[in-house]
Design a protein around this motif. Structure first.
Motif, PDB file in Angstrom:
ATOM      1  N   VAL A 231       0.865  -1.181   0.000  1.00  0.00           N
ATOM      2  CA  VAL A 231       0.000   0.000   0.000  1.00  0.00           C
ATOM      3  C   VAL A 231       0.899   1.227   0.000  1.00  0.00           C
ATOM      4  N   ALA A 232       0.700   2.111  -0.969  1.00  0.00           N
ATOM      5  CA  ALA A 232       1.527   3.314  -1.069  1.00  0.00           C
ATOM      6  C   ALA A 232       0.641   4.549  -0.997  1.00  0.00           C
ATOM      7  N   PHE A 233       0.840   5.375   0.022  1.00  0.00           N
ATOM      8  CA  PHE A 233       0.176   6.669   0.099  1.00  0.00           C
ATOM      9  C   PHE A 233       1.141   7.725  -0.427  1.00  0.00           C
ATOM     10  N   HIS A 234       0.617   8.669  -1.206  1.00  0.00           N
ATOM     11  CA  HIS A 234       1.485   9.663  -1.836  1.00  0.00           C
ATOM     12  C   HIS A 234       2.265  10.457  -0.793  1.00  0.00           C
ATOM     13  N   LYS A 235       1.616  10.766   0.348  1.00  0.00           N
ATOM     14  CA  LYS A 235       2.305  11.390   1.471  1.00  0.00           C
ATOM     15  C   LYS A 235       2.312  10.397   2.623  1.00  0.00           C
ATOM     16  N   LYS A 236       3.459  10.241   3.254  1.00  0.00           N
ATOM     17  CA  LYS A 236       3.621   9.171   4.251  1.00  0.00           C
ATOM     18  C   LYS A 236       2.803   9.413   5.510  1.00  0.00           C
ATOM     19  N   VAL A 241       8.055   3.630   5.199  1.00  0.00           N
ATOM     20  CA  VAL A 241       7.990   2.971   3.893  1.00  0.00           C
ATOM     21  C   VAL A 241       8.017   1.457   4.065  1.00  0.00           C
ATOM     22  N   ALA A 242       8.786   0.982   5.021  1.00  0.00           N
ATOM     23  CA  ALA A 242       8.882  -0.460   5.245  1.00  0.00           C
ATOM     24  C   ALA A 242       7.546  -1.061   5.674  1.00  0.00           C
ATOM     25  N   ASP A 243       6.715  -0.271   6.339  1.00  0.00           N
ATOM     26  CA  ASP A 243       5.394  -0.770   6.738  1.00  0.00           C
ATOM     27  C   ASP A 243       4.420  -0.807   5.567  1.00  0.00           C
ATOM     28  N   MET A 244       4.610   0.094   4.597  1.00  0.00           N
ATOM     29  CA  MET A 244       3.676   0.174   3.473  1.00  0.00           C
ATOM     30  C   MET A 244       4.017  -0.812   2.359  1.00  0.00           C
ATOM     31  N   ALA A 245       5.298  -0.896   1.990  1.00  0.00           N
ATOM     32  CA  ALA A 245       5.697  -1.724   0.849  1.00  0.00           C
ATOM     33  C   ALA A 245       6.918  -2.552   1.228  1.00  0.00           C
ATOM     34  N   LYS A 246       7.168  -3.556   0.414  1.00  0.00           N
ATOM     35  CA  LYS A 246       8.271  -4.469   0.727  1.00  0.00           C
ATOM     36  C   LYS A 246       9.638  -3.843   0.511  1.00  0.00           C
ATOM     37  N   SER A 247       9.705  -2.754  -0.285  1.00  0.00           N
ATOM     38  CA  SER A 247      10.979  -2.077  -0.513  1.00  0.00           C
ATOM     39  C   SER A 247      10.715  -0.638  -0.918  1.00  0.00           C
ATOM     40  N   VAL A 250       9.637  -0.452  -4.625  1.00  0.00           N
ATOM     41  CA  VAL A 250       8.205  -0.737  -4.843  1.00  0.00           C
ATOM     42  C   VAL A 250       7.365   0.464  -4.447  1.00  0.00           C
ATOM     43  N   TYR A 251       7.731   1.121  -3.344  1.00  0.00           N
ATOM     44  CA  TYR A 251       6.968   2.294  -2.905  1.00  0.00           C
ATOM     45  C   TYR A 251       7.036   3.407  -3.951  1.00  0.00           C
ATOM     46  N   ARG A 252       8.249   3.683  -4.485  1.00  0.00           N
ATOM     47  CA  ARG A 252       8.390   4.717  -5.509  1.00  0.00           C
ATOM     48  C   ARG A 252       7.618   4.345  -6.768  1.00  0.00           C
ATOM     49  N   ARG A 253       7.663   3.082  -7.115  1.00  0.00           N
ATOM     50  CA  ARG A 253       6.937   2.622  -8.307  1.00  0.00           C
ATOM     51  C   ARG A 253       5.431   2.818  -8.142  1.00  0.00           C
ATOM     52  N   LEU A 254       4.896   2.513  -6.975  1.00  0.00           N
ATOM     53  CA  LEU A 254       3.472   2.691  -6.723  1.00  0.00           C
ATOM     54  C   LEU A 254       3.106   4.171  -6.647  1.00  0.00           C
ATOM     55  N   ARG A 255       3.997   4.988  -6.098  1.00  0.00           N
ATOM     56  CA  ARG A 255       3.721   6.428  -6.074  1.00  0.00           C
ATOM     57  C   ARG A 255       3.646   6.995  -7.480  1.00  0.00           C
ATOM     58  N   ASN A 256       4.553   6.563  -8.333  1.00  0.00           N
ATOM     59  CA  ASN A 256       4.513   7.015  -9.729  1.00  0.00           C
ATOM     60  C   ASN A 256       3.265   6.494 -10.440  1.00  0.00           C
ATOM     61  N   PHE A 257       2.875   5.272 -10.109  1.00  0.00           N
ATOM     62  CA  PHE A 257       1.663   4.697 -10.691  1.00  0.00           C
ATOM     63  C   PHE A 257       0.434   5.500 -10.270  1.00  0.00           C
ATOM     64  N   ARG A 258       0.402   5.936  -9.005  1.00  0.00           N
ATOM     65  CA  ARG A 258      -0.733   6.716  -8.517  1.00  0.00           C
ATOM     66  C   ARG A 258      -0.897   8.021  -9.271  1.00  0.00           C
ATOM     67  N   ALA A 259       0.230   8.629  -9.670  1.00  0.00           N
ATOM     68  CA  ALA A 259       0.152   9.920 -10.357  1.00  0.00           C
ATOM     69  C   ALA A 259      -0.645   9.835 -11.653  1.00  0.00           C
ATOM     70  N   GLY A 260      -0.727   8.643 -12.234  1.00  0.00           N
ATOM     71  CA  GLY A 260      -1.457   8.488 -13.490  1.00  0.00           C
ATOM     72  C   GLY A 260      -2.946   8.733 -13.370  1.00  0.00           C
ATOM     73  N   ILE A 261      -3.506   8.574 -12.163  1.00  0.00           N
ATOM     74  CA  ILE A 261      -4.948   8.782 -12.007  1.00  0.00           C
ATOM     75  C   ILE A 261      -5.299  10.257 -12.153  1.00  0.00           C
ATOM     76  N   GLU A 262      -4.333  11.152 -11.891  1.00  0.00           N
ATOM     77  CA  GLU A 262      -4.592  12.572 -12.058  1.00  0.00           C
ATOM     78  C   GLU A 262      -4.891  12.889 -13.524  1.00  0.00           C
ATOM     79  N   ALA A 263      -4.125  12.303 -14.418  1.00  0.00           N
ATOM     80  CA  ALA A 263      -4.375  12.516 -15.852  1.00  0.00           C
ATOM     81  C   ALA A 263      -5.708  11.907 -16.265  1.00  0.00           C
ATOM     82  N   GLY A 264      -6.028  10.730 -15.693  1.00  0.00           N
ATOM     83  CA  GLY A 264      -7.303  10.095 -16.009  1.00  0.00           C
ATOM     84  C   GLY A 264      -8.491  10.937 -15.561  1.00  0.00           C
TER      85      GLY A 264
END
Length: 307
Positions: A231-236, A241-247, A250-264
């Motif tokens: 689980v990645a929240f844009h603001k911690k 980070v260790a509690d949210m994602a395994k590394s 992965v956390y940075r990757r999910l944060r970047n993935f979340r940014a795509g919903i803004e364009a959508g």
């Protein structure tokens, strides 16, 4: 992988103010009184047209200076509105026994508007004359769109309509959408949106990304308990980070993935009309928003289709 965010679809209404609402009320009631005189078999109705007075007061209020002058003008406007309401109530009492489709339609409009106008008078007196703060949940912001909520985004951005919570996937398709009642905090809607996804798909998402406003320790723990691996929240918000994602990767990757919903969301609102509903009424509002979702997804499916 899914991502969640919220936005607002505006209702078809002008910027609300107490003076504008009172002026709208006088206009509507005067129209109903004129219609009453034209009903087949209606008795003569005596009433005083206060539209001119109400409009002059509403305009003067916009340009008035000083609290005392504004209160004086508001008292005149409230008195004109209350007197017109009394005239409409007398007309409704006199025409109670009138039969026919036109009379029934007229009575239905009167029954619809009179309680709303009573709310407008009450909140204007409380706020302007008595200096009381009226809670947002009790405010009526439009006679014609009474379902509209007051949505505060940030500190100063105020919108009037309904808050939407959306879930999208890697494809950009809108997988779920909820038209909220009121202005619930995003953190309160994180787990209900996750539960809706699990109920529909039969399993939790492996990874989930959300805006920082959804972040809380309880939301993180409950999502992990439901089977979400990362689980990645844009603001911690104080979460590690260790509690949210395994590394951290992965956390940075999910944060970047979340940014795509803004364009959508931007595309949904700009290209498919999701920013403002031009239809009146709550049922029509919901129908319009869902038709915009369907149009968005159909076009996106056509682009994703190979060949």
């Amino acid at each position: 992988m899914v991502r969640i965010d919220s936005t607002v679809t505006a209702a078809l209404m002008h910027e609300p103010s107490d003076s504008a609402l009172l002026w709208d009320a006088v206009r509507v009631m005067s129209r109903l009184l004129r219609q009453a005189a034209k009903l087949p078999g209606a008795l003569a109705i005596c009433w005083h047209d206060r539209r001119r007075l109400a409009k002059r007061c509403a305009v003067d209020i916009q340009y008035s200076r000083g609290k005392d002058e504004r209160r004086r003008l508001y008292r005149k406007l409230i008195a004109a509105t209350d007197a017109t309401r009394a005239a409409l109530q007398r007309a409704a009492d006199r025409l109670t026994g009138l039969v026919g489709m036109a009379a029934e339609h007229w009575r239905a409009q009167v029954d619809h508007y009179l309680p709303l106008i009573a709310r407008v008078l009450d909140q204007s007196q409380r706020r302007v004359l008595h200096g009381q703060a009226v809670p947002a949940r009790e405010k009526l912001v439009s006679l014609f769109e009474p379902h509209a909520d007051i949505i505060v985004k940030g500190l100063r951005d105020v919108q009037y309509g309904h808050k939407l919570n959306l879930v999208t996937g890697k494809s950009g398709l809108i997988l779920d959408l909820v038209i909220e009642t009121g202005n619930p905090a995003d953190a309160e809607r994180f787990l209900p949106m996750l539960d809706r996804h699990i109920a529909r798909c039969g399993a939790p998402p492996r990874q989930m990304a959300a805006d920082g406003s959804y972040a809380s320790r309880d939301n993180l723990d409950q999502a992990k308990a439901r089977g979400v691996t990362d689980v990645a929240f844009h603001k911690k918000r104080g979460l590690a980070v260790a509690d949210m994602a395994k590394s951290a990767w992965v956390y940075r990757r999910l944060r970047n993935f979340r940014a795509g919903i803004e364009a959508g969301i931007s595309c949904f609102k700009r290209a498919y009309g999701g920013g403002r509903c031009p239809w009146r009424g709550l049922d029509h509002f919901k129908t319009y928003v869902w038709s915009a979702v369907v149009a968005h997804n159909l076009v996106l499916l056509a682009r994703l289709k190979p060949g």
